[in-house]
Design a protein around this motif. Structure first.
Motif, PDB file in Angstrom:
ATOM      1  N   SER A 216     -67.205  -4.061  58.703  1.00  0.00           N
ATOM      2  CA  SER A 216     -68.317  -3.120  58.538  1.00  0.00           C
ATOM      3  C   SER A 216     -68.220  -1.961  59.518  1.00  0.00           C
ATOM      4  CB  SER A 216     -69.666  -3.832  58.714  1.00  0.00           C
ATOM      5  OG  SER A 216     -69.801  -4.315  60.038  1.00  0.00           O
TER       6      SER A 216
ATOM      7  N   SER B 195     -76.434   5.121  57.934  1.00  0.00           N
ATOM      8  CA  SER B 195     -75.448   4.897  56.878  1.00  0.00           C
ATOM      9  C   SER B 195     -74.527   3.748  57.283  1.00  0.00           C
ATOM     10  CB  SER B 195     -74.616   6.163  56.644  1.00  0.00           C
ATOM     11  OG  SER B 195     -75.436   7.220  56.208  1.00  0.00           O
TER      12      SER B 195
ATOM     13  N   ILE C 192     -71.280   0.931  55.772  1.00  0.00           N
ATOM     14  CA  ILE C 192     -70.363   0.431  54.759  1.00  0.00           C
ATOM     15  C   ILE C 192     -69.923  -0.965  55.161  1.00  0.00           C
ATOM     16  CG2 ILE C 192     -68.097   0.703  53.672  1.00  0.00           C
ATOM     17  CD1 ILE C 192     -68.435   3.630  53.681  1.00  0.00           C
TER      18      ILE C 192
ATOM     19  N   THR D 296     -73.004   1.378  45.558  1.00  0.00           N
ATOM     20  CA  THR D 296     -73.594   2.380  46.443  1.00  0.00           C
ATOM     21  C   THR D 296     -75.111   2.351  46.309  1.00  0.00           C
ATOM     22  OG1 THR D 296     -73.257   4.054  44.712  1.00  0.00           O
ATOM     23  CG2 THR D 296     -71.624   3.941  46.466  1.00  0.00           C
TER      24      THR D 296
ATOM     25  N   VAL E 196     -66.890   7.556  47.496  1.00  0.00           N
ATOM     26  CA  VAL E 196     -66.431   6.402  48.278  1.00  0.00           C
ATOM     27  C   VAL E 196     -65.010   6.025  47.865  1.00  0.00           C
ATOM     28  CG1 VAL E 196     -66.756   3.929  48.684  1.00  0.00           C
ATOM     29  CG2 VAL E 196     -68.714   5.470  48.802  1.00  0.00           C
TER      30      VAL E 196
ATOM     31  N   VAL F 261     -66.933  -3.398  48.218  1.00  0.00           N
ATOM     32  CA  VAL F 261     -67.531  -2.419  49.121  1.00  0.00           C
ATOM     33  C   VAL F 261     -69.017  -2.291  48.806  1.00  0.00           C
ATOM     34  CG1 VAL F 261     -67.548  -0.002  49.855  1.00  0.00           C
ATOM     35  CG2 VAL F 261     -65.373  -1.123  49.287  1.00  0.00           C
TER      36      VAL F 261
ATOM     37  N   ALA G 293     -71.953   0.153  50.067  1.00  0.00           N
ATOM     38  CA  ALA G 293     -72.180   1.363  50.862  1.00  0.00           C
ATOM     39  C   ALA G 293     -73.644   1.753  50.797  1.00  0.00           C
ATOM     40  CB  ALA G 293     -71.301   2.500  50.344  1.00  0.00           C
TER      41      ALA G 293
ATOM     42  N   PRO H  69     -74.101   6.252  51.685  1.00  0.00           N
ATOM     43  CA  PRO H  69     -72.758   6.734  52.038  1.00  0.00           C
ATOM     44  C   PRO H  69     -72.682   8.252  52.071  1.00  0.00           C
ATOM     45  CG  PRO H  69     -72.812   6.088  49.734  1.00  0.00           C
ATOM     46  CD  PRO H  69     -74.155   5.704  50.315  1.00  0.00           C
TER      47      PRO H  69
ATOM     48  N   ASN I 204     -67.860   7.338  55.254  1.00  0.00           N
ATOM     49  CA  ASN I 204     -66.761   6.856  54.416  1.00  0.00           C
ATOM     50  C   ASN I 204     -65.423   6.955  55.153  1.00  0.00           C
ATOM     51  OD1 ASN I 204     -68.734   6.728  52.440  1.00  0.00           O
ATOM     52  ND2 ASN I 204     -67.899   8.395  51.204  1.00  0.00           N
TER      53      ASN I 204
END
Length: 463
Positions: free
Chosen positions: A137, A145, A147, A159, A266, A281, A283, A286, A291
């Motif tokens: 992560s 934000s 990911i 997302t 992404v 993934v 996100a 994002p 990213n």
């Protein structure tokens, strides 16, 4: 089931304008050899400099992912890279006569269509794929934000966006399989808010913008002065706001098109990792900054994993080539024959081994009280292993000699002692041409990386 790398069958060109420069741009997609990856070529500049699509070259993420190498820039790289990943392409040359690809309609749709028109071709090399085994992560504490990448049977992306505005609130988008990219994601267009458009106009940007390549969400009252600026910028006699809060008469492809475009971004940004990803993934909010920061982190982890990923082989199994077969190929003889077995051999890699014993000739004079295998001989052993790879490309290897041309990034990590079993793995960096072999070589012992080097050698026929 193993998968083969892919490129396109023939070259194809697209033309349009750059979103921020407003300049006319021609971009040509060309087939690339195995293990090449994605790379941009600035054909408008002297020497046609190459900028590989790698996270390490990200220098700016304002309004797009911008790359720079040796002072040469590529702006807004993500849409064409997303199209390549979305169509399962591994190797692609992207020639361009400006700093940014044409914006087209603000999505990846036209790039997808171009790749399909050029045709997709399978190549004779296995794909390189990073298999996610634990959660990875990255979080931007300032914006929130985040990911997260977790194990999964295939590449999946979700997302979640929340812009904190009434006109565009919380949206989610999910891609369960990359094969759905074309139909579910590729046509999702870039978007912006009215206050961002005003700021970009003040900075003399988005010269190539019009209402056909960007969705504009009106998040503030549209004043007369702003209306006049937009008419001029977008070359429109009349501009209006639709009931759904979108400027002019643009029709959304999906209600969650903004979230889908963020998903597209992404994919394009994570293409900078340089290999396929097998994982899911997630996100949250994002953007290009988070990213690409995640891509940089993942790239470093993959590099570290490669170094520490010691090949596992059953050394009790019969080798692919034993010492006698090796001597039929290599001109070296003891005490300078430094590999005992070849375990694997393909068109792009070779794996060999050596048992390091106390009666090696070099131990007599190299720290006899505390014997250590000289580093230069470890490099020589890796090169001999690579020599098997390059000599396997000619029908009469006994009539050739192999000469070093260059070695770079040589590093020694651990001592090699009597009793160690060395495993060598050499992978081609570029295809063998004219007898020149350019490879990345690793040496392992006792479950650890002991040496690595980037080597280049050439075979020459004995006269």
């Amino acid at each position: 089931m193993s998968k083969k790398q892919k490129t396109i069958q023939s070259e194809i060109s697209l033309s349009g304008v750059g979103l921020h420069t407003g300049n006319n741009v021609t971009m040509t997609l060309k087939p690339a050899p195995i293990n090449h990856g994605f790379a941009f070529v600035r054909v408008d500049l002297e020497g046609k400099p190459v900028i590989e699509a790698r996270a390490e070259y990200v220098v700016n993420t304002q309004r797009g992912t911008n790359l720079e190498k040796n002072g040469v820039q590529i702006q807004t790289s993500e849409h064409v890279l997303a199209a390549a990943v979305g169509l399962d392409i591994d190797n692609l040359i992207i020639e361009i006569n400006a700093s940014e690809p044409p914006i087209m309609d603000g999505s990846s749709k036209f790039f997808v269509e171009a790749i399909e028109k050029a045709g997709i071709q399978e190549q004779n090399a296995q794909i390189e794929e990073y298999i996610v085994k634990e959660i990875i992560s990255y979080k931007d504490e300032e914006t929130g934000s985040e990911i997260i990448l977790m194990p999964s049977d295939e590449y999946q992306i979700t997302t979640m966006v929340d812009f904190g505005t009434k006109i565009l609130g919380t949206q989610n988008a999910t891609l369960d399989t990359i094969s759905d990219f074309k139909t579910e994601i590729s046509a999702a267009r870039t978007f912006s808010f009215l206050h961002e458009i005003e700021m970009l106009l003040e900075k003399d940007l988005i010269k190539g913008g019009d209402l056909n390549n960007a969705i504009v969400y009106v998040d503030k009252e549209l004043s007369d002065s702003t209306m006049q600026k937009l008419k001029s910028a977008f070359k429109k006699d009349k501009i209006s706001v639709k009931p759904n809060g979108i400027l002019d008469n643009l029709t959304l492809h999906w209600a969650n098109e903004a979230a889908r475009h963020k998903l597209l971004d992404v994919i394009g940004d994570l293409a900078l990792v340089g290999m396929r990803i097998r994982g899911k993934v997630i996100a949250n909010k994002p953007g290009h900054f988070v990213n690409t920061q995640f891509a940089k982190k993942l790239s470093k982890l993959i590099k570290l994993d490669k170094r520490n990923n010691v090949p596992q082989y059953d050394l009790n199994e019969p080798p692919l080539l034993d010492i006698h077969q090796i001597m039929d190929i290599l001109p070296h003889r003891p005490p300078f024959l430094l590999i005992d077995r070849i375990i694997e051999l393909s068109e792009s890699h070779v794996v060999g081994m050596k048992n390091v014993t106390i009666n090696e000739g070099f131990f007599v004079g190299h720290f006899p009280g505390a014997p250590v295998m000289p580093g230069v001989l470890q490099v020589e052993a890796m090169a001999q292993c690579g020599g098997i790879l390059v000599l396997s490309t000619v029908p009469d290897p006994e009539n050739y000699l192999t000469y070093f041309m260059k070695m770079d990034n040589v590093k020694f990590k651990q001592k090699v002692l009597p009793g160690d079993t060395l495993i060598f793995k050499c992978d081609l960096i570029t295809p063998i041409r004219r007898g020149i072999c350019h490879m990345q070589a690793y040496a392992y012992a006792n479950g650890k990386l002991v040496a690595e080097a980037e080597l280049m050698a050439q075979i020459s026929k004995i006269k």
